[in-house]
Design an enzyme around this catalytic site. Structure first.
Site, PDB file in Angstrom:
ATOM      1  N   ASN A 113       0.809  -1.222   0.000  1.00  0.00           N
ATOM      2  CA  ASN A 113       0.000   0.000   0.000  1.00  0.00           C
ATOM      3  C   ASN A 113       0.844   1.275   0.000  1.00  0.00           C
ATOM      4  O   ASN A 113       0.423   2.312   0.501  1.00  0.00           O
ATOM      5  CB  ASN A 113      -0.996  -0.040   1.155  1.00  0.00           C
ATOM      6  CG  ASN A 113      -0.303  -0.136   2.499  1.00  0.00           C
ATOM      7  OD1 ASN A 113       0.921  -0.158   2.572  1.00  0.00           O
ATOM      8  ND2 ASN A 113      -1.075  -0.173   3.570  1.00  0.00           N
ATOM      9  N   HIS A 116       4.122   4.304   4.381  1.00  0.00           N
ATOM     10  CA  HIS A 116       3.927   4.238   5.836  1.00  0.00           C
ATOM     11  C   HIS A 116       3.977   5.645   6.393  1.00  0.00           C
ATOM     12  O   HIS A 116       4.753   6.473   5.918  1.00  0.00           O
ATOM     13  CB  HIS A 116       5.045   3.408   6.492  1.00  0.00           C
ATOM     14  CG  HIS A 116       5.091   3.574   7.985  1.00  0.00           C
ATOM     15  ND1 HIS A 116       4.299   2.831   8.835  1.00  0.00           N
ATOM     16  CD2 HIS A 116       5.780   4.443   8.778  1.00  0.00           C
ATOM     17  CE1 HIS A 116       4.516   3.236  10.094  1.00  0.00           C
ATOM     18  NE2 HIS A 116       5.415   4.200  10.082  1.00  0.00           N
ATOM     19  N   GLU A 127       9.834   6.077  15.847  1.00  0.00           N
ATOM     20  CA  GLU A 127      10.237   5.607  14.521  1.00  0.00           C
ATOM     21  C   GLU A 127      11.373   6.461  13.938  1.00  0.00           C
ATOM     22  O   GLU A 127      12.260   5.932  13.256  1.00  0.00           O
ATOM     23  CB  GLU A 127       9.021   5.601  13.591  1.00  0.00           C
ATOM     24  CG  GLU A 127       7.995   4.552  14.028  1.00  0.00           C
ATOM     25  CD  GLU A 127       6.658   4.642  13.301  1.00  0.00           C
ATOM     26  OE1 GLU A 127       6.519   5.487  12.386  1.00  0.00           O
ATOM     27  OE2 GLU A 127       5.755   3.867  13.652  1.00  0.00           O
TER      28      GLU A 127
HETATM   29  P1  IDP Z   1      -1.050   1.643   8.576  1.00  0.00           P
HETATM   30  O1  IDP Z   1       0.127   1.406   7.656  1.00  0.00           O
HETATM   31  O2  IDP Z   1      -2.188   2.320   7.859  1.00  0.00           O
HETATM   32  O3  IDP Z   1      -0.670   2.344   9.864  1.00  0.00           O
HETATM   33  P2  IDP Z   1      -1.201  -0.812  10.139  1.00  0.00           P
HETATM   34  O4  IDP Z   1      -2.462  -1.362  10.718  1.00  0.00           O
HETATM   35  O5  IDP Z   1      -0.224  -0.194  11.071  1.00  0.00           O
HETATM   36  O6  IDP Z   1      -1.622   0.202   8.972  1.00  0.00           O
HETATM   37  O7  IDP Z   1      -0.509  -2.014   9.346  1.00  0.00           O
HETATM   38  C1  IDP Z   1       0.816  -1.919   8.911  1.00  0.00           C
HETATM   39  C2  IDP Z   1       0.911  -2.416   7.501  1.00  0.00           C
HETATM   40  O8  IDP Z   1       0.646  -3.827   7.487  1.00  0.00           O
HETATM   41  C3  IDP Z   1      -0.143  -1.848   6.532  1.00  0.00           C
HETATM   42  O9  IDP Z   1       0.243  -0.601   6.001  1.00  0.00           O
HETATM   43  C4  IDP Z   1      -0.193  -2.929   5.480  1.00  0.00           C
HETATM   44  O10 IDP Z   1       0.948  -2.858   4.617  1.00  0.00           O
HETATM   45  C5  IDP Z   1      -0.081  -4.187   6.320  1.00  0.00           C
HETATM   46  N1  IDP Z   1      -1.377  -4.709   6.757  1.00  0.00           N
HETATM   47  C6  IDP Z   1      -2.106  -4.307   7.813  1.00  0.00           C
HETATM   48  N2  IDP Z   1      -3.227  -5.035   7.961  1.00  0.00           N
HETATM   49  C7  IDP Z   1      -3.218  -5.925   6.959  1.00  0.00           C
HETATM   50  C8  IDP Z   1      -4.137  -6.966   6.580  1.00  0.00           C
HETATM   51  O11 IDP Z   1      -5.178  -7.220   7.213  1.00  0.00           O
HETATM   52  N3  IDP Z   1      -3.794  -7.673   5.476  1.00  0.00           N
HETATM   53  C9  IDP Z   1      -2.653  -7.438   4.760  1.00  0.00           C
HETATM   54  N4  IDP Z   1      -1.759  -6.469   5.113  1.00  0.00           N
HETATM   55  C10 IDP Z   1      -2.049  -5.730   6.190  1.00  0.00           C
HETATM   56 MG    MG Z   2       0.531   1.677  11.407  1.00  0.00          MG
END
Ligand code: IDP
Ligand code: MG
Length: 135
Positions: A113, A116, A127
Protein backbone atom coordinates in the site's frame (compact mmCIF):
# COMPACT_ATOMS: atom_id res chain seq x y z
CA UNK A 1 8.34 22.41 14.51
CA UNK A 2 6.88 18.91 14.60
CA UNK A 3 8.23 15.86 12.74
CA UNK A 4 6.97 12.51 11.52
CA UNK A 5 8.43 9.47 9.73
CA UNK A 6 7.31 8.22 6.35
CA UNK A 7 8.42 5.25 4.30
CA UNK A 8 7.87 5.00 0.56
CA UNK A 9 7.53 1.23 0.60
CA UNK A 10 9.30 -1.11 -1.89
CA UNK A 11 6.28 -1.12 -4.24
CA UNK A 12 6.46 2.68 -4.49
CA UNK A 13 10.19 2.59 -5.28
CA UNK A 14 9.79 -0.27 -7.78
CA UNK A 15 6.97 1.53 -9.57
CA UNK A 16 8.81 4.85 -9.75
CA UNK A 17 6.30 6.65 -7.54
CA UNK A 18 8.68 8.11 -4.94
CA UNK A 19 8.87 11.47 -6.68
CA UNK A 20 5.08 11.73 -7.03
CA UNK A 21 4.55 10.81 -3.37
CA UNK A 22 7.20 13.20 -2.02
CA UNK A 23 5.87 15.95 -4.31
CA UNK A 24 2.45 15.68 -2.67
CA UNK A 25 3.93 16.20 0.78
CA UNK A 26 6.09 19.08 -0.42
CA UNK A 27 3.17 20.73 -2.23
CA UNK A 28 1.10 20.40 0.94
CA UNK A 29 3.71 22.50 2.73
CA UNK A 30 5.69 19.86 4.62
CA UNK A 31 9.48 19.97 4.54
CA UNK A 32 11.77 17.00 3.93
CA UNK A 33 14.44 17.17 6.65
CA UNK A 34 15.98 13.70 6.08
CA UNK A 35 15.68 11.03 3.39
CA UNK A 36 17.53 7.83 2.57
CA UNK A 37 16.95 4.87 0.28
CA UNK A 38 17.52 1.79 2.38
CA UNK A 39 17.21 -1.99 2.24
CA UNK A 40 15.31 -2.91 5.42
CA UNK A 41 16.41 -6.01 7.35
CA UNK A 42 14.27 -8.24 9.56
CA UNK A 43 15.59 -6.76 12.78
CA UNK A 44 14.76 -3.19 11.77
CA UNK A 45 11.31 -4.25 10.56
CA UNK A 46 10.55 -6.15 13.79
CA UNK A 47 11.38 -3.02 15.76
CA UNK A 48 9.48 -0.70 13.44
CA UNK A 49 6.43 -2.99 13.27
CA UNK A 50 6.65 -4.25 16.90
CA UNK A 51 2.89 -3.85 17.40
CA UNK A 52 2.23 -6.25 14.51
CA UNK A 53 4.70 -9.08 15.30
CA UNK A 54 2.76 -12.35 15.38
CA UNK A 55 -0.29 -11.08 13.50
CA UNK A 56 -1.53 -13.16 10.54
CA UNK A 57 -0.26 -10.64 7.97
CA UNK A 58 3.12 -10.05 9.63
CA UNK A 59 5.24 -12.54 7.62
CA UNK A 60 3.87 -11.26 4.31
CA UNK A 61 4.43 -7.69 5.47
CA UNK A 62 8.08 -8.32 6.37
CA UNK A 63 8.89 -10.20 3.19
CA UNK A 64 7.31 -7.41 1.15
CA UNK A 65 9.04 -4.64 3.09
CA UNK A 66 12.42 -6.34 2.69
CA UNK A 67 12.24 -7.39 -0.96
CA UNK A 68 13.84 -4.20 -2.35
CA UNK A 69 14.81 -0.78 -1.01
CA UNK A 70 12.40 1.62 0.68
CA UNK A 71 12.78 5.39 0.97
CA UNK A 72 12.73 6.49 4.60
CA UNK A 73 12.15 10.19 5.21
CA UNK A 74 11.36 12.64 7.98
CA UNK A 75 8.81 15.36 7.26
CA UNK A 76 8.52 18.56 9.25
CA UNK A 77 5.47 20.77 9.69
CA UNK A 78 3.10 22.19 12.31
CA UNK A 79 1.72 20.43 15.40
CA UNK A 80 0.50 16.89 14.66
CA UNK A 81 2.20 16.68 11.27
CA UNK A 82 1.65 12.91 11.53
CA UNK A 83 -2.11 13.53 11.20
CA UNK A 84 -1.67 15.61 8.02
CA UNK A 85 0.44 12.82 6.53
CA UNK A 86 -2.02 10.10 7.59
CA UNK A 87 -4.95 11.90 5.98
CA UNK A 88 -2.98 12.26 2.73
CA UNK A 89 -2.08 8.54 2.80
CA UNK A 90 -5.68 7.32 2.95
CA UNK A 91 -7.09 4.18 4.54
CA UNK A 92 -4.73 1.24 5.14
CA UNK A 93 -6.52 -0.93 2.57
CA UNK A 94 -6.29 0.89 -0.79
CA UNK A 95 -9.66 -0.63 -1.69
CA UNK A 96 -11.15 1.59 1.03
CA UNK A 97 -8.94 4.64 0.45
CA UNK A 98 -10.60 7.69 -1.04
CA UNK A 99 -9.55 9.05 -4.44
CA UNK A 100 -7.21 11.96 -3.85
CA UNK A 101 -5.21 10.05 -1.26
CA UNK A 102 -1.93 8.32 -2.07
CA UNK A 103 -3.30 4.83 -1.46
CA UNK A 104 -6.58 5.71 -3.14
CA UNK A 105 -4.89 7.01 -6.27
CA UNK A 106 -2.02 4.54 -6.70
CA UNK A 107 -2.82 1.29 -4.88
CA UNK A 108 -5.00 -1.81 -5.07
CA UNK A 109 -3.41 -4.25 -2.58
CA UNK A 110 -3.71 -4.37 1.21
CA UNK A 111 -0.09 -5.24 2.04
CA UNK A 112 1.50 -3.34 -0.87
CA UNK A 113 0.00 0.00 0.00
CA UNK A 114 2.85 2.30 -1.01
CA UNK A 115 3.47 4.36 2.07
CA UNK A 116 3.93 4.24 5.84
CA UNK A 117 3.29 7.15 8.17
CA UNK A 118 3.65 7.30 11.95
CA UNK A 119 0.26 7.11 13.71
CA UNK A 120 0.91 9.50 16.64
CA UNK A 121 3.50 11.94 17.92
CA UNK A 122 4.81 9.18 20.20
CA UNK A 123 5.14 6.77 17.27
CA UNK A 124 6.84 9.48 15.22
CA UNK A 125 9.50 10.03 17.88
CA UNK A 126 10.05 6.28 18.27
CA UNK A 127 10.24 5.61 14.52
CA UNK A 128 12.49 8.58 13.75
CA UNK A 129 14.80 7.16 16.42
CA UNK A 130 14.91 3.82 14.58
CA UNK A 131 15.63 5.22 11.12
CA UNK A 132 17.50 8.45 11.84
CA UNK A 133 19.01 8.12 15.33
CA UNK A 134 21.35 11.07 14.76
CA UNK A 135 18.66 13.52 13.68
P1 IDP B 1 -1.05 1.64 8.58
O1 IDP B 1 0.13 1.41 7.66
O2 IDP B 1 -2.19 2.32 7.86
O3 IDP B 1 -0.67 2.34 9.86
P2 IDP B 1 -1.20 -0.81 10.14
O4 IDP B 1 -2.46 -1.36 10.72
O5 IDP B 1 -0.22 -0.19 11.07
O6 IDP B 1 -1.62 0.20 8.97
O7 IDP B 1 -0.51 -2.01 9.35
C1 IDP B 1 0.82 -1.92 8.91
C2 IDP B 1 0.91 -2.42 7.50
O8 IDP B 1 0.65 -3.83 7.49
C3 IDP B 1 -0.14 -1.85 6.53
O9 IDP B 1 0.24 -0.60 6.00
C4 IDP B 1 -0.19 -2.93 5.48
O10 IDP B 1 0.95 -2.86 4.62
C5 IDP B 1 -0.08 -4.19 6.32
N1 IDP B 1 -1.38 -4.71 6.76
C6 IDP B 1 -2.11 -4.31 7.81
N2 IDP B 1 -3.23 -5.03 7.96
C7 IDP B 1 -3.22 -5.93 6.96
C8 IDP B 1 -4.14 -6.97 6.58
O11 IDP B 1 -5.18 -7.22 7.21
N3 IDP B 1 -3.79 -7.67 5.48
C9 IDP B 1 -2.65 -7.44 4.76
N4 IDP B 1 -1.76 -6.47 5.11
C10 IDP B 1 -2.05 -5.73 6.19
MG1 MG C 1 0.53 1.68 11.41
Amino acid sequence: MNRTLILCKPDAVERGLVGAILARFEQKGLKIVAAELRQLDGETLAEHYAEHVGKPFYDDLVSFMGRSPALAAVLEGPDDTYAIVRSMMGATNPADASPGTIRGDYGTLFTENLVHGSDSNESAAREIGIFFPNL
